[in-house]
Design an enzyme around this catalytic site. Structure first.
Site, mmCIF file in Angstrom:
data_model
loop_
_atom_site.group_PDB
_atom_site.id
_atom_site.type_symbol
_atom_site.label_atom_id
_atom_site.label_comp_id
_atom_site.label_asym_id
_atom_site.label_seq_id
_atom_site.Cartn_x
_atom_site.Cartn_y
_atom_site.Cartn_z
ATOM 1 C CE1 TYR A 148 -3.387 -11.044 13.333
ATOM 2 C CE2 TYR A 148 -2.032 -8.936 13.039
ATOM 3 C CZ TYR A 148 -2.846 -9.874 12.462
ATOM 4 O OH TYR A 148 -3.261 -9.918 11.001
ATOM 5 N NE ARG A 185 -2.430 -8.628 5.687
ATOM 6 C CZ ARG A 185 -1.150 -7.981 5.551
ATOM 7 N NH1 ARG A 185 -0.206 -8.417 4.885
ATOM 8 N NH2 ARG A 185 -1.084 -6.706 5.971
ATOM 9 C CE LYS A 199 -4.236 -1.740 2.292
ATOM 10 N NZ LYS A 199 -5.121 -1.599 3.335
ATOM 11 C CG HIS A 254 0.150 -3.567 9.691
ATOM 12 N ND1 HIS A 254 -0.183 -4.536 10.557
ATOM 13 C CD2 HIS A 254 -0.654 -3.895 8.604
ATOM 14 C CE1 HIS A 254 -1.266 -5.427 10.373
ATOM 15 N NE2 HIS A 254 -1.719 -4.975 9.136
ATOM 16 C CG HIS A 313 -7.503 -10.147 5.248
ATOM 17 N ND1 HIS A 313 -6.127 -9.431 4.618
ATOM 18 C CD2 HIS A 313 -7.505 -9.449 6.403
ATOM 19 C CE1 HIS A 313 -5.932 -8.380 5.608
ATOM 20 N NE2 HIS A 313 -6.850 -8.487 6.581
#
Length: 312
Positions: free
Chosen positions: A292, A260, A185, A283, A257
């Site tokens: 997490y 992931r 991204k 991220h 996902h």
């Protein structure tokens, strides 16, 4: 009701900035456009416009979404889009104030990511690899199995986003390559370790492509069987759900996902630190990776139970 041209211009100016300065993906831009169009329509229906919207009008818009039964997560997304728009308009001189600065966001419960157990992932990987070497099977079936095996091994080994996975270049399968260079991204590049098992799955898939005479000059590691270009995200997700069903995993529990999430959660369960997982996932903010932390909480409880002299 037709939208005032001024609103359209302001929204487009904001989206141009998101695209040019933040490298916003098409899906992100479309989500912003949809949410801001809803905002503009609400204002227009009450004789207002974005350039003159007040805090009360923005608050009324969010209240109208609440009345329609939108979830807190959806309301938070709308508020984020409206805030970013008005912050941009203020910074660029389109407005001399930001009416959203006093707005409170909706309360959201802590949403834990869906994950699979290590045993479930093992079952998936085993099922994906079945029959690849069976010469009695139709070649197309063997190819699809080899492709799914390579996709899954690579995904679980690296934690790539599905869009990053399906668009890997063939150079990612170079023998001896220990790291994948991935552009994620915002066009940000990162390096992700690649396991021996994943590299072997890639090589087995490419070898079968060559054996089938499909080893063409495509630049993609996972070219589409039916059309030019690479495998689509949707096709990858469909195949994964079908594979999951074959080993007893419900369709609502599995997606690229989710794999992931499994990558990140299983790393943390086995002692990886949050910062390293953040870097591998790509991220930008460690706060995103902190979904997490429940895994870390459970690991600490287990450490106290197993290692503390009074743990029993």
């Amino acid at each position: 009701m037709p939208k005032p041209a001024s609103d359209t211009r302001l929204i487009n100016a904001f989206l141009d900035m998101v695209s040019a300065e933040r490298g916003g993906a098409d899906n992100t831009l479309e989500a912003y456009r949809r949410d801001l169009t809803d905002y503009s329509d609400f204002l227009a229906g009450r004789g207002g416009a974005i350039a003159s919207a007040t805090s009360d009008q923005a608050r009324d818009h969010l209240a109208s979404l609440t009345a329609l039964g939108f979830k807190a997560t959806t309301l938070a997304r709308h508020l984020s889009a409206i805030r970013q728009l008005h912050k941009f308009l203020y910074a660029e001189g389109f407005r001399d104030d930001d009416p959203t600065g006093v707005l409170d966001g909706p309360r959201r419960g802590r949403s834990l990511p869906k994950i699979l157990s290590v045993e479930e992932v093992d079952r998936l990987l085993a099922a994906a690899g079945e029959g690849i070497e069976d010469a009695a099977r139709p070649m197309l079936e063997r190819l699809r199995a080899a492709r799914m095996s390579a996709l899954l091994e690579t995904l679980y080994a690296s934690g790539l986003r599905v869009s990053e996975l399906v668009s890997l270049k063939r150079s990612a399968a170079r023998p001896g390559l220990a790291m994948l260079s991935v552009v994620g991204k915002g066009n940000k590049e990162r390096l992700v370790p690649l396991t021996d098992v994943a590299r072997q799955a890639m090589q087995a898939y490419l070898a079968l492509l060559a054996e089938a005479g499909r080893d063409q000059a495509s630049p993609w590691l996972f070219p589409s069987f039916g059309e030019s270009g690479h495998l689509t995200r949707q096709h990858c997700a469909r195949d994964l759900k079908a594979l999951g069903a074959s080993v007893g995993i419900r369709g609502d529990r599995i997606s690229p996902h989710v794999l992931r999430h499994a990558f990140a959660s299983h790393l943390l369960q086995n002692g990886a630190d949050l910062r390293s997982v953040q870097m591998m996932l790509g991220h930008a903010d460690i706060a995103t990776t902190q979904i997490y932390t429940h895994v870390l909480d459970e690991r600490m409880k287990a450490m106290v139970r197993d290692l503390h002299p009074m743990g029993d």
